[in-house]
Motif scaffolding. Structure first.
Motif, PDB file in Angstrom:
ATOM      1  N   SER A   2      30.590  38.624  48.349  1.00 43.99           N
ATOM      2  CA  SER A   2      30.919  39.642  47.350  1.00 43.99           C
ATOM      3  C   SER A   2      32.409  39.962  47.349  1.00 43.99           C
ATOM      4  O   SER A   2      33.124  39.758  48.338  1.00 43.99           O
ATOM      5  CB  SER A   2      30.118  40.923  47.627  1.00 43.99           C
ATOM      6  N   ASP A   3      32.881  40.501  46.220  1.00 43.15           N
ATOM      7  CA  ASP A   3      34.292  40.856  46.086  1.00 43.15           C
ATOM      8  C   ASP A   3      34.701  41.898  47.119  1.00 43.15           C
ATOM      9  O   ASP A   3      35.816  41.852  47.652  1.00 43.15           O
ATOM     10  CB  ASP A   3      34.565  41.392  44.680  1.00 43.15           C
ATOM     11  N   LYS A   4      33.825  42.837  47.407  1.00 41.35           N
ATOM     12  CA  LYS A   4      34.160  43.888  48.357  1.00 41.35           C
ATOM     13  C   LYS A   4      34.348  43.318  49.770  1.00 41.35           C
ATOM     14  O   LYS A   4      35.244  43.725  50.501  1.00 41.35           O
ATOM     15  CB  LYS A   4      33.081  44.971  48.343  1.00 41.35           C
ATOM     16  N   ILE A   5      33.497  42.372  50.126  1.00 43.17           N
ATOM     17  CA  ILE A   5      33.629  41.761  51.448  1.00 43.17           C
ATOM     18  C   ILE A   5      34.868  40.875  51.506  1.00 43.17           C
ATOM     19  O   ILE A   5      35.532  40.779  52.541  1.00 43.17           O
ATOM     20  CB  ILE A   5      32.361  40.974  51.809  1.00 43.17           C
ATOM     21  N   ARG A   6      35.228  40.255  50.408  1.00 40.56           N
ATOM     22  CA  ARG A   6      36.455  39.456  50.385  1.00 40.56           C
ATOM     23  C   ARG A   6      37.668  40.342  50.688  1.00 40.56           C
ATOM     24  O   ARG A   6      38.620  39.912  51.344  1.00 40.56           O
ATOM     25  CB  ARG A   6      36.633  38.788  49.021  1.00 40.56           C
ATOM     26  N   GLU A   7      37.618  41.570  50.204  1.00 40.71           N
ATOM     27  CA  GLU A   7      38.708  42.509  50.475  1.00 40.71           C
ATOM     28  C   GLU A   7      38.829  42.765  51.975  1.00 40.71           C
ATOM     29  O   GLU A   7      39.945  42.851  52.512  1.00 40.71           O
ATOM     30  CB  GLU A   7      38.442  43.819  49.735  1.00 40.71           C
ATOM     31  N   VAL A   8      37.688  42.856  52.660  1.00 38.24           N
ATOM     32  CA  VAL A   8      37.714  43.081  54.102  1.00 38.24           C
ATOM     33  C   VAL A   8      38.200  41.835  54.832  1.00 38.24           C
ATOM     34  O   VAL A   8      38.939  41.927  55.820  1.00 38.24           O
ATOM     35  CB  VAL A   8      36.320  43.487  54.623  1.00 38.24           C
ATOM     36  N   LEU A   9      37.795  40.659  54.368  1.00 37.45           N
ATOM     37  CA  LEU A   9      38.197  39.415  55.023  1.00 37.45           C
ATOM     38  C   LEU A   9      39.717  39.291  55.104  1.00 37.45           C
ATOM     39  O   LEU A   9      40.252  38.699  56.048  1.00 37.45           O
ATOM     40  CB  LEU A   9      37.607  38.212  54.277  1.00 37.45           C
ATOM     41  N   ASN A  10      40.403  39.837  54.122  1.00 39.22           N
ATOM     42  CA  ASN A  10      41.864  39.786  54.132  1.00 39.22           C
ATOM     43  C   ASN A  10      42.468  40.484  55.334  1.00 39.22           C
ATOM     44  O   ASN A  10      43.619  40.217  55.706  1.00 39.22           O
ATOM     45  CB  ASN A  10      42.413  40.431  52.853  1.00 39.22           C
ATOM     46  N   LYS A  11      41.718  41.373  55.954  1.00 38.09           N
ATOM     47  CA  LYS A  11      42.204  42.102  57.121  1.00 38.09           C
ATOM     48  C   LYS A  11      42.098  41.265  58.398  1.00 38.09           C
ATOM     49  O   LYS A  11      42.710  41.597  59.415  1.00 38.09           O
ATOM     50  CB  LYS A  11      41.406  43.391  57.312  1.00 38.09           C
ATOM     51  N   PHE A  12      41.325  40.172  58.347  1.00 35.44           N
ATOM     52  CA  PHE A  12      41.050  39.397  59.556  1.00 35.44           C
ATOM     53  C   PHE A  12      41.566  37.962  59.496  1.00 35.44           C
ATOM     54  O   PHE A  12      41.794  37.355  60.541  1.00 35.44           O
ATOM     55  CB  PHE A  12      39.542  39.372  59.813  1.00 35.44           C
ATOM     56  N   PHE A  13      41.719  37.420  58.287  1.00 31.55           N
ATOM     57  CA  PHE A  13      42.113  36.014  58.142  1.00 31.55           C
ATOM     58  C   PHE A  13      43.451  35.903  57.432  1.00 31.55           C
ATOM     59  O   PHE A  13      43.771  36.678  56.531  1.00 31.55           O
ATOM     60  CB  PHE A  13      41.044  35.240  57.366  1.00 31.55           C
ATOM     61  N   ASP A  14      44.221  34.900  57.843  1.00 36.48           N
ATOM     62  CA  ASP A  14      45.505  34.650  57.203  1.00 36.48           C
ATOM     63  C   ASP A  14      45.337  34.071  55.809  1.00 36.48           C
ATOM     64  O   ASP A  14      46.141  34.339  54.918  1.00 36.48           O
ATOM     65  CB  ASP A  14      46.340  33.690  58.068  1.00 36.48           C
ATOM     66  N   THR A  15      44.297  33.251  55.637  1.00 29.57           N
ATOM     67  CA  THR A  15      44.060  32.612  54.343  1.00 29.57           C
ATOM     68  C   THR A  15      42.570  32.600  54.039  1.00 29.57           C
ATOM     69  O   THR A  15      41.744  32.286  54.911  1.00 29.57           O
ATOM     70  CB  THR A  15      44.585  31.160  54.316  1.00 29.57           C
ATOM     71  N   ILE A  16      42.234  32.937  52.789  1.00 30.19           N
ATOM     72  CA  ILE A  16      40.861  32.850  52.291  1.00 30.19           C
ATOM     73  C   ILE A  16      40.864  31.877  51.124  1.00 30.19           C
ATOM     74  O   ILE A  16      41.687  31.998  50.214  1.00 30.19           O
ATOM     75  CB  ILE A  16      40.344  34.222  51.819  1.00 30.19           C
ATOM     76  N   GLN A  17      39.950  30.924  51.135  1.00 27.09           N
ATOM     77  CA  GLN A  17      39.893  29.951  50.038  1.00 27.09           C
ATOM     78  C   GLN A  17      38.476  29.844  49.498  1.00 27.09           C
ATOM     79  O   GLN A  17      37.527  29.635  50.254  1.00 27.09           O
ATOM     80  CB  GLN A  17      40.367  28.575  50.503  1.00 27.09           C
ATOM     81  N   LEU A  18      38.347  30.001  48.189  1.00 32.08           N
ATOM     82  CA  LEU A  18      37.050  29.887  47.527  1.00 32.08           C
ATOM     83  C   LEU A  18      36.736  28.424  47.252  1.00 32.08           C
ATOM     84  O   LEU A  18      37.586  27.687  46.740  1.00 32.08           O
ATOM     85  CB  LEU A  18      37.074  30.669  46.212  1.00 32.08           C
ATOM     86  N   VAL A  19      35.530  28.000  47.614  1.00 35.05           N
ATOM     87  CA  VAL A  19      35.100  26.619  47.379  1.00 35.05           C
ATOM     88  C   VAL A  19      33.723  26.620  46.749  1.00 35.05           C
ATOM     89  O   VAL A  19      32.993  27.620  46.806  1.00 35.05           O
ATOM     90  CB  VAL A  19      35.063  25.794  48.694  1.00 35.05           C
ATOM     91  N   ASN A  20      33.372  25.512  46.136  1.00 39.38           N
ATOM     92  CA  ASN A  20      32.051  25.370  45.542  1.00 39.38           C
ATOM     93  C   ASN A  20      31.002  25.138  46.618  1.00 39.38           C
ATOM     94  O   ASN A  20      31.288  24.567  47.677  1.00 39.38           O
ATOM     95  CB  ASN A  20      32.028  24.197  44.556  1.00 39.38           C
ATOM     96  N   LEU A  21      29.791  25.573  46.342  1.00 38.54           N
ATOM     97  CA  LEU A  21      28.694  25.379  47.281  1.00 38.54           C
ATOM     98  C   LEU A  21      28.218  23.936  47.235  1.00 38.54           C
ATOM     99  O   LEU A  21      27.990  23.379  46.160  1.00 38.54           O
ATOM    100  CB  LEU A  21      27.546  26.320  46.917  1.00 38.54           C
ATOM    101  N   LEU A  22      28.109  23.307  48.398  1.00 42.21           N
ATOM    102  CA  LEU A  22      27.557  21.960  48.498  1.00 42.21           C
ATOM    103  C   LEU A  22      26.198  22.050  49.179  1.00 42.21           C
ATOM    104  O   LEU A  22      26.105  22.551  50.295  1.00 42.21           O
ATOM    105  CB  LEU A  22      28.468  21.040  49.314  1.00 42.21           C
TER     106      LEU A  22
END
Length: 324
Positions: free
Chosen positions: A44-64
């Protein structure tokens, strides 16, 4: 930016929270390497906001998804059909060397020395030691390797329906080519070892550096008392309980405060933190029927109903802060 990175994957909000705990554990043991997470649209978008606090880079990928989900259905682990998504880690060619770690791992001692190993270095799987476990492995990003893996998946499938079978097919000489590619079990210790070979655990357990919560029951499905720093209920041996409690303590100390501060609690619907002001014997633990448990495990929360943000916020306020 560091030329070396720790990489993980989250395909839903629960695994994203697990990834935050993993990232916290890596920083706690002192690594300065780049922390990189691959995520899918199910985060979710809200959790992505939190991930920014822990990871240097976040990358969205397609589900395989697995080309042969029937194998996973036979293993009663249909949620593993999405694990092939981790193949995208080979596309991170901005790094010279990476260590992939599943989001259900926890680091308890520094493991930066693994960057000295070559592709593909991994720990033998506890179920079939001639295969490696793909929960932790050292690799070198390469577009060609990524393309080869995708072609093999489409052509041959995976013998276990998931990423581990495919990767062992691709790196088929891992067990015989070079012993230097075999990592010590301390870099990927599964909880099963604490009871299947208890004498060895008692002898070598103090050296463990990475704990892998392998299987369908993850730490985030347990109920935890933040006051006693103990699980409310747990069926298993004391060593397994100890490691799950280590995960929860990292969660309570480092992850939950950020989620709470940003008022992002809906994705914690399958988690239970007891009121720290009440004794554990008086706590009512979280329960759910089998259907809801499976929905949680696959990241399918009822955000408009029982798992809505408002309902979860109210429950957490009551349980964590002792509000009525």
């Amino acid at each position: 930016m560091s030329s070396e990175a720790f990489v993980t994957l989250a395909t839903n909000d629960n695994y994203a929270i697990g990834a935050m705990v993993l990232a916290s554990s890596l920083r706690k043991v002192g690594t300065q390497k780049h922390l990189f997470i691959l995520i899918t649209d199910n985060v979710s978008d809200k959790i992505r906001e939190v991930l920014n606090k822990f990871f240097d880079t976040i990358q969205l990928v397609n589900l395989l998804k697995s080309p042969d989900p029937k194998i996973l259905e036979a293993l009663k682990r249909p949620e593993l059909s999405v694990t092939l998504t981790k193949l995208y880690c080979w596309k991170l060619t901005q790094f010279t060397k990476c260590i992939f770690m599943d989001a259900d791992t926890l680091v308890v001692q520094n493991i930066d020395e693994l960057f000295e190993r070559q592709e593909l270095s991994a720990v033998p799987d506890i179920g079939w030691p001639d295969c490696f476990n793909s929960g932790v492995f050292v690799y070198q990003p390469s577009e060609q390797t990524f393309n080869n893996l995708i072609e093999m998946a489409a052509r041959d499938g995976s013998f276990d329906g998931g990423d581990q079978g495919l990767l062992n097919q691709y790196f088929s000489d891992w067990s015989t080519k070079d012993i230097d590619h075999h990592l010590s079990f301390i870099y990927n210790m599964t909880l099963a070892s604490t009871y299947s070979y208890l004498p060895a655990f008692k002898r070598f357990g103090k050296n463990v550096k990475v704990i892998h919560f392998l299987g369908s029951l993850k730490p985030w499905y347990c109920s935890y008392n933040a006051s006693t720093k103990k699980l409310n209920t747990f069926i298993g041996n004391d060593h397994a309980r100890e490691f799950i409690e280590k995960w929860w303590q990292m969660m309570v100390d480092n992850v939950h405060p950020v989620i709470e501060q940003l008022n992002i609690v809906g994705s914690m619907s399958s988690m239970a933190i007891s009121n720290p002001n009440q004794p554990s014997s008086s706590i009512t633990t979280t329960t759910a029927d089998d259907d809801r448990y499976q929905a949680w495990q696959q990241g399918q929360m009822d955000y408009l109903g029982a798992d809505s943000y408002d309902n979860i916020q109210k429950r957490l306020d009551q349980s964590i802060h002792g509000q009525q």
